[in-house]
Scaffold this motif. Structure first.
Motif, PDB file in Angstrom:
ATOM      1  N   PRO A 110       0.802  -1.221   0.000  1.00 29.50           N
ATOM      2  CA  PRO A 110       0.000   0.000   0.000  1.00 29.50           C
ATOM      3  C   PRO A 110       0.835   1.271   0.000  1.00 29.50           C
ATOM      4  CG  PRO A 110       0.056  -0.925   2.201  1.00 29.50           C
ATOM      5  CD  PRO A 110       0.782  -1.898   1.311  1.00 29.50           C
ATOM      6  N   ASP A 111       2.162   1.139   0.208  1.00 29.94           N
ATOM      7  CA  ASP A 111       3.029   2.310   0.323  1.00 29.94           C
ATOM      8  C   ASP A 111       3.756   2.653  -0.971  1.00 29.94           C
ATOM      9  OD1 ASP A 111       2.472   2.506   3.137  1.00 29.94           O
ATOM     10  OD2 ASP A 111       3.812   0.793   3.418  1.00 29.94           O
ATOM     11  N   ALA A 112       3.539   1.875  -2.031  1.00 34.03           N
ATOM     12  CA  ALA A 112       4.200   2.156  -3.313  1.00 34.03           C
ATOM     13  C   ALA A 112       3.775   3.524  -3.828  1.00 34.03           C
ATOM     14  CB  ALA A 112       3.844   1.080  -4.332  1.00 34.03           C
ATOM     15  N   PRO A 113       4.709   4.296  -4.396  1.00 39.56           N
ATOM     16  CA  PRO A 113       4.403   5.674  -4.831  1.00 39.56           C
ATOM     17  C   PRO A 113       3.687   5.710  -6.181  1.00 39.56           C
ATOM     18  CG  PRO A 113       6.691   5.196  -5.278  1.00 39.56           C
ATOM     19  CD  PRO A 113       6.139   3.983  -4.571  1.00 39.56           C
ATOM     20  N   THR A 114       2.564   4.998  -6.265  1.00 36.79           N
ATOM     21  CA  THR A 114       1.828   4.921  -7.529  1.00 36.79           C
ATOM     22  C   THR A 114       0.469   5.608  -7.461  1.00 36.79           C
ATOM     23  OG1 THR A 114       0.751   2.866  -6.885  1.00 36.79           O
ATOM     24  CG2 THR A 114       2.875   2.678  -8.020  1.00 36.79           C
ATOM     25  N   GLY A 115       0.021   5.924  -6.253  1.00 32.45           N
ATOM     26  CA  GLY A 115      -1.325   6.454  -6.077  1.00 32.45           C
ATOM     27  C   GLY A 115      -2.348   5.360  -5.865  1.00 32.45           C
ATOM     28  N   SER A 116      -1.973   4.106  -6.170  1.00 35.01           N
ATOM     29  CA  SER A 116      -2.909   2.991  -5.989  1.00 35.01           C
ATOM     30  C   SER A 116      -2.219   1.761  -5.418  1.00 35.01           C
ATOM     31  CB  SER A 116      -3.571   2.632  -7.325  1.00 35.01           C
ATOM     32  OG  SER A 116      -2.592   2.283  -8.294  1.00 35.01           O
TER      33      SER A 116
END
Length: 216
Positions: A110-116
């Motif tokens: 959930p912490d990936a810098p993708t927005g999703s």
């Protein structure tokens, strides 16, 4: 002339219309405060797992991952500066509720810098008789139980892809979740993990998770 008889007739009509009208209740504060004050009739209602779904006896363990600890290097990605082995973890479970027809397993950051966020692994239609996945079952060359299917991860490859967060980020969470379902799932070709997640709504009998951390 507006007679009392006419007034009574109007009141009777008004009461009849009110009885036929749909009932709505304003959302004020609390858990609904983030809905922008929308009435129930203005929001899409999607069936969710019942509140008891997480209170069942379903449990999941791993010989190498404990909840709240670091993700082993075996499960970390390789390439793009990451030096792990890119192997899916070994998992076992038990305590599924009556009526379980299949399992779904996912691993999500959930912490990936993708927005999703970032889906690292999605397996569905694991037979109800299966209670383990061997290490590497979801990796290239691995073997899944008969009937189980994998989706492409968010890196574009089929099956498992290991953790590989950006350098300098705080440690990311890697949430491994097992769902016990009341049915098997049919998905169209090219379905995404998010689409799989939508299909879990209303079919989840119980779920359980392990969360590991990794940063670099």
């Amino acid at each position: 002339m507006f007679t009392p008889i006419k007034a009574l007739s109007l009141l009777a009509v008004s009461a009849a219309l009110s009885a036929c009208a749909p009932t709505t209740t304003a959302m004020i504060g609390g858990a609904n405060a983030g809905n922008g004050g929308l009435m129930p009739s203005q929001r899409l209602s999607v069936a969710q797992p019942s509140a008891s779904a997480t209170a069942m006896s379903l449990r999941m363990t791993s010989p190498t991952i404990s909840n709240g600890t670091a993700l082993p290097m075996a499960n970390v990605g390789s390439g793009n500066g990451c030096t792990g082995m890119n192997v899916s973890p070994a998992l076992s479970w038990g305590g599924a509720p009556d009526g379980t027809m299949s399992y779904v397993l996912t691993m999500y950051d959930p912490d990936a810098p993708t927005g999703s966020g970032f889906w690292h692994w999605s397996v569905y239609n694991i037979p109800a008789s299966v209670t383990t996945l061997a290490e590497g079952a979801g990796s290239a060359g691995g073997t899944l139980p008969a009937g189980a299917m994998q989706l492409n991860n968010d890196g574009g490859g089929l099956g498992y892809t290991g953790a590989c967060p950006p350098v300098g980020d705080r440690a990311h969470r890697y949430v491994i979740t097992l769902y016990a379902l009341s049915k098997t799932i049919t998905l169209p070709g090219g379905a995404t993990p998010a689409y799989l997640g939508f299909n879990l709504n209303g079919a989840t009998l119980a779920k359980t998770s392990l969360t590991a951390f990794y940063g670099r």
